[in-house]
Design an enzyme around this catalytic site. Structure first.
Site, PDB file in Angstrom:
ATOM      1  CB  VAL A  42      26.955  53.476  40.428  1.00 40.63           C
ATOM      2  CG1 VAL A  42      26.405  53.348  41.844  1.00 40.63           C
ATOM      3  CG2 VAL A  42      28.252  54.252  40.443  1.00 40.63           C
ATOM      4  CG  HIS A  43      24.913  47.538  38.983  1.00 35.47           C
ATOM      5  ND1 HIS A  43      26.278  47.438  38.918  1.00 35.47           N
ATOM      6  CD2 HIS A  43      24.476  46.302  39.331  1.00 35.47           C
ATOM      7  CE1 HIS A  43      26.654  46.207  39.188  1.00 35.47           C
ATOM      8  NE2 HIS A  43      25.582  45.493  39.459  1.00 35.47           N
TER       9      HIS A  43
END
Ligand code: UD1
Ligand code: UDP
Length: 363
Positions: free
Chosen positions: A204-205
């Site tokens: 997740v970024h």
């Protein structure tokens, strides 16, 4: 024909590597400009090492910053290099600020632009990536669309058909070229004490998720629910943006296993052996589809609808219950979809097409 490839981030290094490899193989006159948008060892140099790429001929000192600051710095540096190098064509890939800067700098100097992975659309203008990909497409001369769907998106926006070719996605080439090497050189599951098909892999970024405290904490809550339902490891190699944001928001988790980002060869092993992947990454939606691993996308939309159509991927958004529900749904399905992103020869096709265009004419 003189080609200049502009890259700046982890996914661009990976997805342009098959084109660089092909230029090398044919002995073409090419060079690489690295904006250094990504600069940490684990986000940059490690990929040059893994993929056995030479250091870029030109390196800018861009680094991190606001969108305008970052893109502006790149524009200045790229323009200077283009004036010196005078390429016939500039190739950019994907949808990052480096992509936009490369395309814009070249177009303004009336140098031909080729956009690799053209025509993807989320139709969500709040995403910086959507702005970048739309603008890059509209100042490109050669649009290398991965699928018929992406070609259609471009035609719908009035881009002339003669500029577009459907060539597949170089991500398939990158996987095919490196998965055996990964298995020979890495023993990642053992090193991390994991068993094949018995762990979840998470990345997740994206800005819209990790820069928003509520969305990011909902995602972590959803992962906690997944962990408690299935009771197997949930491994999250944390992107530096996400690390910074977790610290800033004071978000903690002791149920999810957080590690530093890993190199591409190790990541290919982690991804291909995962029970399921939960992600907001564009590249991972494609790679899981190619590997036959189910994917739950932690976003409200995707510019990779092909993965939804073949059934390898589902959109969960960031609601924690929905994340668990989608995980269960994907695990109940058969993983027998067909990869819609090509045969692994996309890099060859792109270079061939450019070479044909720039063939010297006989007098
Ligand atoms: C960028 C792309 C995104 C892509 C991602 C791939 C844009 C607008 N976004 O996002 O589309 O999915 O790359 O990973 O171009 N940082 C480091 N070391 C690095 C790089 C970044 O510590 O090598 C940290 C810095 O705190 C920086 C933050 O990460 O402020 C964000 O980096 P940035 O390059 O702005 O965007 P990404 O989130 O990496
Ligand atoms: N990747 C990697 N190590 C990691 C996480 C991802 O090598 O720890 C690779 C992954 O295999 C894929 C690419 O990085 O090829 C995806 O990059 P990212 O998710 O940062 O960007 P996006 O695709 O969302 O633009």
């Amino acid at each position: 024909m003189k080609i200049l490839l502009v890259l700046g981030t982890r996914p661009e290094i990976i997805k342009l590597s098959p084109i660089i490899r092909e230029c090398e193989r044919l002995g073409l006159d090419y060079s690489v400009l690295h904006t250094c948008q990504h600069y940490s060892y684990s986000m940059d140099k490690v990929f040059f090492e893994n993929l056995e790429l030479q250091e870029a001929k030109y390196k800018l000192d861009t680094g991190s910053g606001s969108h305008g600051e970052q893109t502006g710095k790149m524009l200045i540096g790229i323009e200077k290099t283009l004036k010196k190098e005078k390429p016939d064509v500039v190739l950019v890939q994907g949808d990052t600020n480096s992509t936009l800067a490369g395309a814009l700098a070249a177009a303004k100097l009336q140098i031909k632009v080729g956009h690799v992975e053209a025509g993807l659309r989320s139709y969500d203008q709040t995403m910086p990536e959507e702005v970048n990909r739309v603008l890059a497409d509209h100042c490109s001369d050669y649009l290398f669309a991965p699928t018929e769907q992406s070609k259609k998106n471009l035609l719908d926006e009035g881009i002339p058909e003669k500029k577009i070719s459907v060539v597949g996605n170089t991500v398939v080439d990158a996987i095919y070229q490196n998965r055996e090497i990964a298995n020979q050189k890495r023993n990642t599951l053992n090193n991390l004490d994991l068993t094949a098909k018995n762990y979840f892999l998470v990345t997740v970024h994206r800005q819209e998720n990790v820069d928003n405290k509520k969305r990011f904490s909902n995602i972590l809550e959803g992962l906690k629910k997944v962990k408690s339902e299935f009771d197997i490891p949930v491994l999250y190699p944390v992107h530096p943006r996400s690390k910074k944001q977790m610290e800033q928001f004071g978000l903690q988790t002791n149920t999810i296993r957080l590690i530093d980002p890993v190199d591409f060869l190790s990541f290919l092993q982690l991804e291909s052996n995962a029970k399921l992947v939960l992600t907001d990454s564009g590249g991972l939606q494609e790679e899981t589809c190619i590997f036959g691993v189910p994917c739950v996308t932690l976003r409200d939309n995707t510019e990779r609808p092909e993965t939804l159509e073949v059934g390898s991927n589902i959109l969960a958004g960031t609601d924690s219950n929905k994340i668990l529900e989608c995980t269960k749904m994907m695990l109940a399905k058969k993983n027998s979809w067909k990869n819609p992103f090509g045969d692994g020869n996309t890099g060859i096709r792109i270079v061939e097409e450019l070479s044909n265009t720039y063939k010297p004419t006989r007098h």
